[in-house]
Design a protein around this motif. Sequence first.
Motif, PDB file in Angstrom:
ATOM      1  N   THR A 130       0.833  -1.204   0.000  1.00 38.98           N
ATOM      2  CA  THR A 130       0.000   0.000   0.000  1.00 38.98           C
ATOM      3  C   THR A 130       0.866   1.253   0.000  1.00 38.98           C
ATOM      4  O   THR A 130       0.607   2.210  -0.737  1.00 38.98           O
ATOM      5  CB  THR A 130      -0.928  -0.005   1.226  1.00 38.98           C
ATOM      6  N   GLY A 131       1.912   1.253   0.835  1.00 44.49           N
ATOM      7  CA  GLY A 131       2.815   2.394   0.877  1.00 44.49           C
ATOM      8  C   GLY A 131       3.500   2.634  -0.453  1.00 44.49           C
ATOM      9  O   GLY A 131       3.654   3.772  -0.892  1.00 44.49           O
ATOM     10  N   LEU A 132       3.899   1.552  -1.115  1.00 42.27           N
ATOM     11  CA  LEU A 132       4.545   1.700  -2.415  1.00 42.27           C
ATOM     12  C   LEU A 132       3.569   2.214  -3.470  1.00 42.27           C
ATOM     13  O   LEU A 132       3.953   2.994  -4.358  1.00 42.27           O
ATOM     14  CB  LEU A 132       5.138   0.354  -2.851  1.00 42.27           C
ATOM     15  N   ARG A 133       2.307   1.783  -3.401  1.00 39.53           N
ATOM     16  CA  ARG A 133       1.314   2.276  -4.359  1.00 39.53           C
ATOM     17  C   ARG A 133       1.081   3.783  -4.192  1.00 39.53           C
ATOM     18  O   ARG A 133       0.777   4.483  -5.153  1.00 39.53           O
ATOM     19  CB  ARG A 133      -0.017   1.546  -4.154  1.00 39.53           C
ATOM     20  N   LEU A 134       1.189   4.269  -2.949  1.00 38.32           N
ATOM     21  CA  LEU A 134       0.955   5.692  -2.680  1.00 38.32           C
ATOM     22  C   LEU A 134       2.198   6.539  -2.888  1.00 38.32           C
ATOM     23  O   LEU A 134       2.124   7.771  -2.821  1.00 38.32           O
ATOM     24  CB  LEU A 134       0.448   5.876  -1.245  1.00 38.32           C
ATOM     25  N   LEU A 135       3.340   5.909  -3.131  1.00 44.74           N
ATOM     26  CA  LEU A 135       4.579   6.654  -3.300  1.00 44.74           C
ATOM     27  C   LEU A 135       4.523   7.636  -4.476  1.00 44.74           C
ATOM     28  O   LEU A 135       5.031   8.768  -4.358  1.00 44.74           O
ATOM     29  CB  LEU A 135       5.745   5.686  -3.479  1.00 44.74           C
ATOM     30  N   PRO A 136       3.921   7.286  -5.622  1.00 36.15           N
ATOM     31  CA  PRO A 136       3.827   8.273  -6.712  1.00 36.15           C
ATOM     32  C   PRO A 136       3.088   9.547  -6.302  1.00 36.15           C
ATOM     33  O   PRO A 136       3.400  10.628  -6.804  1.00 36.15           O
ATOM     34  CB  PRO A 136       3.062   7.515  -7.802  1.00 36.15           C
ATOM     35  N   LEU A 137       2.106   9.424  -5.409  1.00 33.26           N
ATOM     36  CA  LEU A 137       1.395  10.605  -4.935  1.00 33.26           C
ATOM     37  C   LEU A 137       2.361  11.558  -4.232  1.00 33.26           C
ATOM     38  O   LEU A 137       2.342  12.779  -4.457  1.00 33.26           O
ATOM     39  CB  LEU A 137       0.264  10.178  -3.988  1.00 33.26           C
ATOM     40  N   THR A 138       3.232  11.002  -3.384  1.00 32.85           N
ATOM     41  CA  THR A 138       4.201  11.827  -2.670  1.00 32.85           C
ATOM     42  C   THR A 138       5.207  12.459  -3.618  1.00 32.85           C
ATOM     43  O   THR A 138       5.543  13.647  -3.495  1.00 32.85           O
ATOM     44  CB  THR A 138       4.936  10.973  -1.626  1.00 32.85           C
ATOM     45  N   VAL A 139       5.689  11.684  -4.575  1.00 25.03           N
ATOM     46  CA  VAL A 139       6.655  12.220  -5.549  1.00 25.03           C
ATOM     47  C   VAL A 139       6.025  13.352  -6.348  1.00 25.03           C
ATOM     48  O   VAL A 139       6.649  14.398  -6.593  1.00 25.03           O
ATOM     49  CB  VAL A 139       7.153  11.102  -6.467  1.00 25.03           C
ATOM     50  N   ALA A 140       4.766  13.177  -6.762  1.00 25.02           N
ATOM     51  CA  ALA A 140       4.077  14.225  -7.519  1.00 25.02           C
ATOM     52  C   ALA A 140       3.882  15.475  -6.670  1.00 25.02           C
ATOM     53  O   ALA A 140       4.024  16.603  -7.159  1.00 25.02           O
ATOM     54  CB  ALA A 140       2.732  13.705  -8.026  1.00 25.02           C
ATOM     55  N   ALA A 141       3.547  15.288  -5.389  1.00 26.17           N
ATOM     56  CA  ALA A 141       3.384  16.444  -4.496  1.00 26.17           C
ATOM     57  C   ALA A 141       4.702  17.185  -4.319  1.00 26.17           C
ATOM     58  O   ALA A 141       4.736  18.424  -4.309  1.00 26.17           O
ATOM     59  CB  ALA A 141       2.842  15.972  -3.145  1.00 26.17           C
ATOM     60  N   MET A 142       5.803  16.451  -4.174  1.00 27.83           N
ATOM     61  CA  MET A 142       7.120  17.090  -4.063  1.00 27.83           C
ATOM     62  C   MET A 142       7.438  17.903  -5.321  1.00 27.83           C
ATOM     63  O   MET A 142       7.904  19.047  -5.240  1.00 27.83           O
ATOM     64  CB  MET A 142       8.197  16.034  -3.851  1.00 27.83           C
ATOM     65  N   ALA A 143       7.175  17.315  -6.491  1.00 26.26           N
ATOM     66  CA  ALA A 143       7.451  18.013  -7.748  1.00 26.26           C
ATOM     67  C   ALA A 143       6.616  19.286  -7.859  1.00 26.26           C
ATOM     68  O   ALA A 143       7.110  20.339  -8.288  1.00 26.26           O
ATOM     69  CB  ALA A 143       7.171  17.083  -8.927  1.00 26.26           C
ATOM     70  N   ALA A 144       5.345  19.207  -7.462  1.00 25.44           N
ATOM     71  CA  ALA A 144       4.482  20.389  -7.523  1.00 25.44           C
ATOM     72  C   ALA A 144       4.966  21.474  -6.567  1.00 25.44           C
ATOM     73  O   ALA A 144       4.926  22.666  -6.897  1.00 25.44           O
ATOM     74  CB  ALA A 144       3.043  20.000  -7.190  1.00 25.44           C
ATOM     75  N   GLY A 145       5.427  21.067  -5.376  1.00 27.26           N
ATOM     76  CA  GLY A 145       5.937  22.051  -4.431  1.00 27.26           C
ATOM     77  C   GLY A 145       7.175  22.754  -4.949  1.00 27.26           C
ATOM     78  O   GLY A 145       7.317  23.987  -4.835  1.00 27.26           O
ATOM     79  N   LEU A 146       8.083  21.999  -5.545  1.00 27.01           N
ATOM     80  CA  LEU A 146       9.328  22.589  -6.039  1.00 27.01           C
ATOM     81  C   LEU A 146       9.092  23.463  -7.275  1.00 27.01           C
ATOM     82  O   LEU A 146       9.819  24.433  -7.503  1.00 27.01           O
ATOM     83  CB  LEU A 146      10.332  21.479  -6.364  1.00 27.01           C
ATOM     84  N   ALA A 147       8.076  23.111  -8.072  1.00 24.73           N
ATOM     85  CA  ALA A 147       7.763  23.915  -9.261  1.00 24.73           C
ATOM     86  C   ALA A 147       6.769  25.029  -8.967  1.00 24.73           C
ATOM     87  O   ALA A 147       6.494  25.857  -9.842  1.00 24.73           O
ATOM     88  CB  ALA A 147       7.199  23.005 -10.361  1.00 24.73           C
TER      89      ALA A 147
END
Length: 540
Positions: free
Chosen positions: A315-332
């Motif tokens: 479950t944690g691995l499935r949700l990992l893309p959500l975190t990566v996308a949120a990080m990218a949005a924050g940095l951009a």
Amino acid sequence: MSGTTTAAVGRHRRAAGAGADRWVVLVVLCVSLLLVALDATVLHVAVPAVTEDLRPGAVELLWIVDVYPLVCASLLILFGTLGDRIGRRRVLLLGYGLFGIASALAAFAWSAPMLVLARALLGAGGAMIMPATLSILRQVFPDRRERALAIGVWSAVAAVGAAVGPLLGGFLLEHFWWGSVFLVNIPLMLVSLPVGRMLLPESRGTDGGPWDVTGALLAAGGLFGTVLGVKRLGGGEAASPLTVLPLLAGVALLFLFVRRQRRHPHPLVELRMFTRPAFGTSVGCIVLAMLALVGLELVAAQYLQLVLGLSPLQTGLRLLPLTVAAMAAGLAGARVLRRFGPRRMVCAGFCLTAAAVLTLTAMGGTDDPPLLLAGFVLLGFGLETTLFGAYESMLSEAPAGQAGGAAAIGETSYQLGAGIGIALLGSVMNAAYAPGLRSVPGVPRSAADAAGHSLGEAYEVSGRLGGGAGAALRRAARDSFVHGLHVTLLVSAGLLLLGAVLALRLPWVMQCGEEPGGAEVELPAPREAEPAAGKPRVTA
């Protein structure tokens, strides 16, 4: 004061954000935030081990999990406004100390009540740290373009902390006892205290007057009662006096707090900030975003594990893309905000998040990894874009002298939005889920009623029934849950589109440049000697 002393003090006072110091300050603040974000989720995987060791009752276990966010949300305004009066760095360092002590108490707790107390102290420490990090960031980045970039990094770190918490907890539990999930905080706090004292600037409001202790206590009590009542509503305890009484008392105390702030000569929170379209709209956008998005908890905790049968690690691995996308949005986020402005950015973030939620309504009873990947990536990017634009607009619109109070309002609206969303969407989910279990062939009405409480309980009831009736109940419960999840996500999408309409009140253009004064800022003395002539106190 002698001339020598005056010159020495003057040498210690420099403009906030001078040179590269502000980026070092950002690193220290992000480490502080990372600790608080980690502790909000790191306990989740340790609950079974805590239950086996301390043998808490059902109520005690509920308080062990919930007391940290409850106390933290209740004290945000209290400590945020206190920092405006006595110094934000001072409150932050006190939060470091309390967080370290509470972590030690939690790690070596010998009983469930002791762990509840330690978690409450952790919540108080978190309430000191959270608004202080954001308000100090507001002061050391007076230029809005640089501040937008700093807020993007800050929000990306928050996303990382929330995601890493369960993974770190799982790793520690594989090698050590459950108390290690708290013990890991102590060395970080021991480093953060001296480093923060040396590097972080001190700042406070210049014209706030004496701190309104009565108002602070009214706010704390009101938020505690309101958040507690809302949490119990989300748990299906609407008719209980333990839900109604705290909720009514909390609302009454918050009403008295607002009335006092309007009449007080030196209010804790300048309510006139809410008359500014950008500030009030930003707060409303934060509440709506969190209110609509708590349906994600249903997806993560129940759909992936109970419907698809995934393990916690999967479950944690499935949700990992959500975190990566949120990080990218924050940095951009800073670049997007400069190009498109707050109105289009937040409105587009809401629409993108609504599209993600609608995409996830295609989920069924079987696993569909590409669909989940697309939905979670859109969800992480859209949600972070929305929250970034709203937080940046809210913080930039607030007067510098009210930075702590403004940061506390933002964090409180985040917590209240999540709590109200759990209550509202939890009720929608239950209303759509339970009716599908009332006419399952061979299942007694009492068993169907018990299964209607939750999917996990339905699986337990089906196991006790066994045979064809048990299998039929299990299938019906899974299908009803997926149907309820679809209805809940559609309601979430509607709330997100409402947020997109609300965002149309935000400014078109991001007003850049340094802002007028309003807060005293004092940076720690540099190691190398500076010219003897003292510089006067400056404002950010």
